[in-house]
Scaffold this motif. Structure first.
Motif, PDB file in Angstrom:
ATOM      1  N   PHE A 187     -11.657   4.827  -8.706  1.00 14.60           N
ATOM      2  CA  PHE A 187     -12.227   3.741  -7.526  1.00 14.60           C
ATOM      3  C   PHE A 187     -11.144   3.292  -6.963  1.00 14.60           C
ATOM      4  O   PHE A 187     -10.572   3.446  -5.785  1.00 14.60           O
ATOM      5  CB  PHE A 187     -12.725   2.602  -8.247  1.00 14.60           C
ATOM      6  N   GLY A 188     -10.143   3.194  -8.005  1.00 13.87           N
ATOM      7  CA  GLY A 188      -8.551   2.925  -7.417  1.00 13.87           C
ATOM      8  C   GLY A 188      -8.199   3.825  -7.122  1.00 13.87           C
ATOM      9  O   GLY A 188      -6.759   4.131  -6.112  1.00 13.87           O
TER      10      GLY A 188
ATOM     11  N   LEU B 118      -4.673   4.129 -12.427  1.00 15.06           N
ATOM     12  CA  LEU B 118      -3.598   3.972 -11.666  1.00 15.06           C
ATOM     13  C   LEU B 118      -2.314   4.550 -11.820  1.00 15.06           C
ATOM     14  O   LEU B 118      -1.043   3.478 -11.829  1.00 15.06           O
ATOM     15  CB  LEU B 118      -3.973   3.475 -10.835  1.00 15.06           C
TER      16      LEU B 118
ATOM     17  N   ARG C 216      -8.998   6.430  -4.426  1.00  7.62           N
ATOM     18  CA  ARG C 216      -9.648   6.092  -3.450  1.00  7.62           C
ATOM     19  C   ARG C 216      -8.527   6.332  -2.318  1.00  7.62           C
ATOM     20  O   ARG C 216      -8.534   7.556  -1.229  1.00  7.62           O
ATOM     21  CB  ARG C 216     -10.362   5.213  -2.627  1.00  7.62           C
ATOM     22  N   ARG C 217      -6.987   5.835  -2.207  1.00  2.00           N
ATOM     23  CA  ARG C 217      -6.504   5.228  -1.392  1.00  2.00           C
ATOM     24  C   ARG C 217      -5.545   6.820  -1.404  1.00  2.00           C
ATOM     25  O   ARG C 217      -4.305   7.204  -0.494  1.00  2.00           O
ATOM     26  CB  ARG C 217      -5.670   4.982  -1.244  1.00  2.00           C
TER      27      ARG C 217
ATOM     28  N   ASN D 133      -3.137  -6.755  -3.994  1.00  2.00           N
ATOM     29  CA  ASN D 133      -3.750  -4.598  -3.778  1.00  2.00           C
ATOM     30  C   ASN D 133      -2.285  -4.179  -3.922  1.00  2.00           C
ATOM     31  O   ASN D 133      -2.490  -3.233  -3.895  1.00  2.00           O
ATOM     32  CB  ASN D 133      -4.578  -4.621  -2.871  1.00  2.00           C
TER      33      ASN D 133
ATOM     34  N   ALA E  96     -12.278  -4.568  -7.327  1.00  2.00           N
ATOM     35  CA  ALA E  96     -11.672  -3.418  -6.130  1.00  2.00           C
ATOM     36  C   ALA E  96      -9.872  -4.341  -5.410  1.00  2.00           C
ATOM     37  O   ALA E  96      -9.323  -3.346  -5.119  1.00  2.00           O
ATOM     38  CB  ALA E  96     -12.579  -4.530  -5.659  1.00  2.00           C
ATOM     39  N   TYR E  97      -9.789  -5.306  -5.235  1.00  3.09           N
ATOM     40  CA  TYR E  97      -8.659  -5.885  -4.826  1.00  3.09           C
ATOM     41  C   TYR E  97      -7.680  -5.408  -6.107  1.00  3.09           C
ATOM     42  O   TYR E  97      -6.470  -4.528  -5.031  1.00  3.09           O
ATOM     43  CB  TYR E  97      -8.550  -6.924  -4.714  1.00  3.09           C
ATOM     44  N   ASP E  98      -7.696  -5.633  -7.033  1.00  4.09           N
ATOM     45  CA  ASP E  98      -6.936  -5.346  -8.062  1.00  4.09           C
ATOM     46  C   ASP E  98      -6.665  -3.684  -7.923  1.00  4.09           C
ATOM     47  O   ASP E  98      -5.798  -2.892  -7.974  1.00  4.09           O
ATOM     48  CB  ASP E  98      -7.963  -5.778  -9.252  1.00  4.09           C
ATOM     49  N   LEU E  99      -7.577  -3.150  -7.858  1.00  5.18           N
ATOM     50  CA  LEU E  99      -7.541  -1.447  -7.504  1.00  5.18           C
ATOM     51  C   LEU E  99      -7.055  -0.730  -6.675  1.00  5.18           C
ATOM     52  O   LEU E  99      -6.950   0.537  -5.837  1.00  5.18           O
ATOM     53  CB  LEU E  99      -8.604  -1.001  -8.043  1.00  5.18           C
ATOM     54  N   GLY E 100      -6.406  -2.001  -5.923  1.00  3.74           N
ATOM     55  CA  GLY E 100      -5.825  -1.506  -3.839  1.00  3.74           C
ATOM     56  C   GLY E 100      -6.712  -1.982  -3.439  1.00  3.74           C
ATOM     57  O   GLY E 100      -5.934  -1.361  -1.682  1.00  3.74           O
ATOM     58  N   GLU E 101      -7.745  -2.282  -3.110  1.00  6.92           N
ATOM     59  CA  GLU E 101      -8.301  -2.251  -1.760  1.00  6.92           C
ATOM     60  C   GLU E 101      -7.717  -3.609  -1.490  1.00  6.92           C
ATOM     61  O   GLU E 101      -7.666  -4.580  -1.739  1.00  6.92           O
ATOM     62  CB  GLU E 101      -9.754  -2.390  -1.978  1.00  6.92           C
ATOM     63  N   THR E 102      -7.870  -3.145   0.685  1.00  9.58           N
ATOM     64  CA  THR E 102      -7.931  -4.846   1.065  1.00  9.58           C
ATOM     65  C   THR E 102      -9.275  -5.813   1.219  1.00  9.58           C
ATOM     66  O   THR E 102     -10.278  -5.277   0.491  1.00  9.58           O
ATOM     67  CB  THR E 102      -7.946  -4.595   2.091  1.00  9.58           C
TER      68      THR E 102
ATOM     69  N   ARG F  89     -10.114   2.441 -16.442  1.00 12.27           N
ATOM     70  CA  ARG F  89     -10.529   2.374 -14.367  1.00 12.27           C
ATOM     71  C   ARG F  89      -8.839   1.911 -14.156  1.00 12.27           C
ATOM     72  O   ARG F  89      -8.046   1.596 -13.253  1.00 12.27           O
ATOM     73  CB  ARG F  89     -11.161   1.573 -14.199  1.00 12.27           C
TER      74      ARG F  89
END
Lengths: 368, 268, 292
Positions: free
Chosen positions: A107-108, A159, A110-111, A82, B162-168, A155
């Motif tokens: 989705f990506g 980023l 969000r942070r 991540n 989801a990890y790939d898009l930055g989530e833990t 998606r």
């Protein structure tokens, strides 16, 4: 038409003697390679050759047992998936079924805690880029395969990753859709200019799309070169047979100098090749190899530009625009395949007919 | 109509299945203390009499506390076990899962007496809490069965995406996995709740002086005069659980439609 | 070498961490108590307390006293009857829903089948007493239509009533596994069999039934094992001659306070069930290959 921006010499991904073990199974056996910034790079090979594993070591989904993986000059050993500057388009697309198209694309982000308006704008831009303008409110599960693929692309690309990883992204699409998406992916890569790494088992797909291709067998890179070199000058029989069709005739080296190798080949007789036509392949016996299209079927009154041999037609496979013939050259044991463009007014040869075949030593490869 | 003979047979079988359930409201509204035909006329007095039954309300309260706690605890344990068994390989997996799933086939009386021996042996007084311990043991395998099918349906690459898009791992679980297995979690809670609410033996052995609804019902069967009230209570319970199940079924189907899946069977 | 195993070790660690809470729960509250039950069954019952003397006396008592032996034998026969009746009656229902119902309506049928089981188990059993009793619904109905002149007395308070009530109680546990197994059968296999010249009935025998066996085996075990320990049904509808082993265990534990003998009875019943289940699995194992 967006012209292709020149690929810099700057390395984007470097593999240094990468090994991967699953228990006793040696999945990656010392991979060393460099992928350059802005390059469309393909990992090509049969299933189980380790290409997907290698891709997943870049993404961070697979740890490596030995060696180093660098992305943009940075060692990835302790960087979790991540936190890596790479994004992936999954084979199954992995579109979140409980979210809308726009929520999937965002989705990506969000942070990054963007203001709502900015977020909406960036999502719309990304969707426009992949040709899905106005699809944002749709439910993800209501999309077709091609549309899912586009959402997955948007998606990942929203980023602005340094590397986009594509794991067999076209394998779930039908033939027409696949060809259309190939062209779109090339266009997209030119537009965004970032490094694409594609995994595929389809040699045609790799040849069409890539700047450079690494052909993998059994956890090793067998050959790494551009598409044309791969096709014209495969460095082993295995690569030659995996990419397109290659005929082989047994041969023996008669004499060798610094500038020329003299060979006695079954059916072709005595011929001379230059050292750059020689592929050192210890795995198999000495043979000359050639693609079906370098042979010409000679019609009545036609003469060969270079040399010719006599042969018998043993099989005819009609494709409409092309016909493939299996012919046996006099004095050989096995038939070889040659292809001929079907021209209006010229008959297709029949089974059992005697034909003359024109060929040229300059297009042969000597495997030894 | 397809399947002629089988359809007739199945409808006959359904009559057998529904026979006792159909009688329940009939006797609940029957104006007679004897539970038998012929019927004596219509009354609602058993329902009103229910309100003044002294033992009923504490038993209901106990049962609800036990059922809610059981539903939550067994679903939490079920999520852990289902996730572990569908996502990970680890040594001793088969025997460990076998042990956890054992109560599915073990007679409840065995679970009840073995727990009773241990609890009395180490001196833990019997109470609502000990009933919860037994119920969680019994309902966890059901929770695991339901949740395993929910976790199995998940594409592994959704989590990786989801990890790939930055989530833990934690936020990926919350944002992707949890919403997708939510229908399974709700089903698991409902089933565990219902099983616990209806469980008699373990509550009978481990409840001590604390009476649950089934234990109360069982004790009332000894007094014929109390039985019509139990019929009224049973009618209400059936109506509530059918309502609850219909709602659950509705949400399950909507969930399937929402995630684009195909409906292939019930939530059991 | 150390790095080679790293991935597998990390995965095992994650899995063990997750499985730990449910596993520890089952170890402490299931395995340990079961082992203690075994220990108890070898101890001696004293007045007010248990004497720590190792003895086979409890097992001797459980297996030779005609009262206990009779009840255990009856429990076994009842369980076997219930299992055969339930599975045989359930199979056509599962077959109908799987093969003759539109896919979109299958869940509605399953829903219909499961609804009766959300009625309180105790009340359901009690209502069977109402149906089967001397003045019960069944007798009243039969007499009204003139089929019998006097109420039938063999319906309630015996093995018959226990079997009927349990066959009702365990119906969904038999229908659902068989239904799941039938659903998994690739329909083209049945077409292939007919294409190869077999009639529909022979196809059923040679293709459908063998492929449905995993579900049938699961149904048999899931009905057979728990029924032998059922307490409520024999207590309410069994009468004196319908008592089963669970009633004995309850008696020993809660009334007579003889834990060692109660434990020996419980372990004996479980042992019988385990042996019969193992023999059954041995005979059906050829159908279970390639399934989990």
């Amino acid at each position: 038409m967006i012209p292709k921006s020149p690929i810099s010499d700057k390395p984007m991904i470097e593999f240094r003697d990468v090994h991967k073990w699953y228990g006793d199974y040696h999945a990656l056996r010392g991979i060393s390679a460099t992928i350059r910034e802005g390059e469309f790079f393909s990992l090509l090979g049969p299933s189980g050759c380790g290409k997907t594993t290698l891709l997943r070591t870049i993404a961070g989904f697979e740890g490596i047992s030995e060696g180093v993986v660098l992305v943009d000059g940075r060692d990835m050993a302790d960087v979790p998936a991540n936190k890596r500057p790479t994004n992936m388009v999954f084979q199954s697309y992995a579109i979140f079924p409980h979210l809308t198209v726009a929520e999937n694309v965002a989705f990506g982000l969000r942070r990054q805690r963007l203001p709502k308006a900015d977020l909406a704008q960036r999502v719309e831009e990304a969707l426009t880029m992949v040709g899905l303008k106005g699809y944002g409110a749709r439910a993800a599960h209501a999309l077709s395969g091609g549309q899912r693929q586009r959402v997955a692309l948007a998606r990942a690309l929203i980023l602005k990753p340094k590397v986009l990883l594509l794991d067999e992204p076209l394998s779930a699409l039908d033939k027409k859709m696949r060809e259309q998406m190939q062209v779109e992916l090339i266009r997209l890569q030119r537009q965004v200019g970032i490094t694409f790494v594609l995994v595929t088992h389809d040699q045609e797909e790799a040849l069409v799309m890539s700047d450079r291709i690494a052909v993998m067998f059994e956890g090793e890179i067998a050959q790494l070169s551009d598409a044309e070199t791969l096709y014209r000058r495969p460095n082993s029989r295995r690569v030659a047979e995996f990419i397109g069709t290659m005929n082989f005739l047994p041969a023996e080296v008669v004499s060798e100098t610094e500038h020329a190798v003299e060979v006695e080949a079954q059916g072709f007789g005595r011929l001379t090749v230059t050292p750059d036509q020689v592929a050192d392949d210890a795995d198999t016996g000495t043979a000359v190899g050639f693609r079906p299209e370098i042979l010409t079927l000679l019609y009545e009154g036609q003469t060969a530009a270079d040399r010719e041999v006599s042969a018998t037609v043993e099989e005819v496979v009609y494709y409409g625009d092309m016909t493939y013939y299996d012919v046996r050259i006099d004095g050989t044991e096995k038939p070889i395949r040659l292809s001929a463009r079907n021209v209006f007014g010229r008959p297709v040869f029949d089974l059992g007919m005697r034909v003359r075949v024109g060929w040229s030593p300059g297009a042969l490869i000597l495997f030894r | 109509m397809k399947g002629g003979v089988f359809r007739i047979y199945t409808i006959g079988y359904l009559l057998f299945l529904y026979a006792p359930v159909v009688l329940l409201p009939i006797f609940a509204f029957n104006d007679g203390t004897v539970i038998a035909f012929p019927l004596q006329g219509f009354t609602t007095r058993w329902f009103t009499q229910m309100w003044s039954e002294p033992g009923l309300w504490p038993a209901l309260k106990n049962s609800l506390i036990i059922a809610v706690s059981t539903a939550i605890l067994s679903t939490v344990l079920g999520v852990l076990a289902a996730r572990a068994s569908t996502r990970y390989r680890f040594p001793g997996k088969a025997p460990v899962m076998g042990l956890i799933m054992l109560p599915l086939v073990l007679p409840e009386i065995i679970v009840a007496v073995s727990l009773l021996v241990v609890l009395l042996g180490i001196g833990i007084p019997l109470s609502i809490f000990t009933v919860i311990l037994g119920h969680v043991l019994m309902t966890t395998p059901f929770a695991i069965a339901i949740l395993t099918s929910a976790f199995q349906g998940l594409d592994r690459s959704l989590e990786e995406a989801a990890y790939d898009l930055g989530e833990t791992p934690v936020s990926a679980f919350r944002l992707v996995i949890l919403p997708l297995v939510m229908p399974g979690i709700i089903s698991s809670m409902l089933i565990s709740f219902t099983l616990s609410l209806d469980e008699f033996i373990i509550a009978f052995f481990l409840g001590g002086t604390q009476v649950t609804l089934p234990v109360y019902i069982f004790s009332q069967f000894r007094f014929p005069a109390s039985v019509p009230v139990i019929m009224a209570l049973g009618t209400i319970l059936v109506a509530l659980s059918v309502l609850l199940l219909t709602v659950a079924e509705y949400y399950r189907r909507r969930g399937i439609a929402k995630s684009g899946g195909k409906d292939t069977g019930g939530f059991l | 070498m150390a790095r080679r195993a790293q991935g597998a070790e990390a995965e095992a660690k994650g899995g063990l961490l997750l499985i730990a809470p449910p596993a520890i729960y089952a170890l402490l509250l299931l395995l340990a108590p079961l082992l203690l039950l075994v220990v108890y069954s070898f101890l001696t019952d004293g007045y007010l307390e248990i004497v720590r003397d190792f003895t086979f006396a409890n097992y001797h008592e459980a297996w030779t006293n005609p009262l206990y032996r009779g009840v255990m034998l009856r429990s076994l026969i009842v369980s076997l009857l219930v299992t055969v009746a339930t599975v045989l009656l359930a199979f056509p229902v599962a077959y109908f829903v799987s093969f003759h119902v539109e896919p979109s309506r299958k869940s509605t049928w399953l829903f219909l089948i499961t609804i009766p089981f959300w009625t309180s188990y105790l009340i359901r059993v009690f209502l069977w007493k109402v149906i089967l009793g001397y003045n019960g619904v069944l007798n009243a109905g039969l007499m009204k239509f003139g089929l019998i002149s006097e109420p039938l007395t063999f319906l309630l308070y015996n093995t018959n009533s226990v079997v009927i009530t349990l066959a009702h109680a365990y119906a969904p546990f038999a229908i659902l596994p068989i239904f799941v197994a039938l659903e998994k059968i690739d329909r083209s296999l049945l077409e292939a069999s007919q294409d190869l010249g077999e009639s529909r009935i022979v196809t059923f025998g040679r293709v459908t039934l063998p492929l449905a066996m995993p579900g049938v085996v699961a149904a048999v075990l899931i009905v057979f094992i728990p029924t032998i320990g059922d307490y409520v049904t024999p207590q309410l509808v069994g009468g004196p001659e319908g008592r089963m082993v669970a009633n004995l265990i309850q008696l020993q534990y809660l009334r007579l306070d003889n834990y060692p003998l109660g434990s020996a009875l419980a372990i004996s019943a479980m042992g019988i069930v385990a042996v019969i289940s193992a023999i059954f699995l041995l005979f059906t194992r050829r159908y279970l290959k390639g399934t989990k």
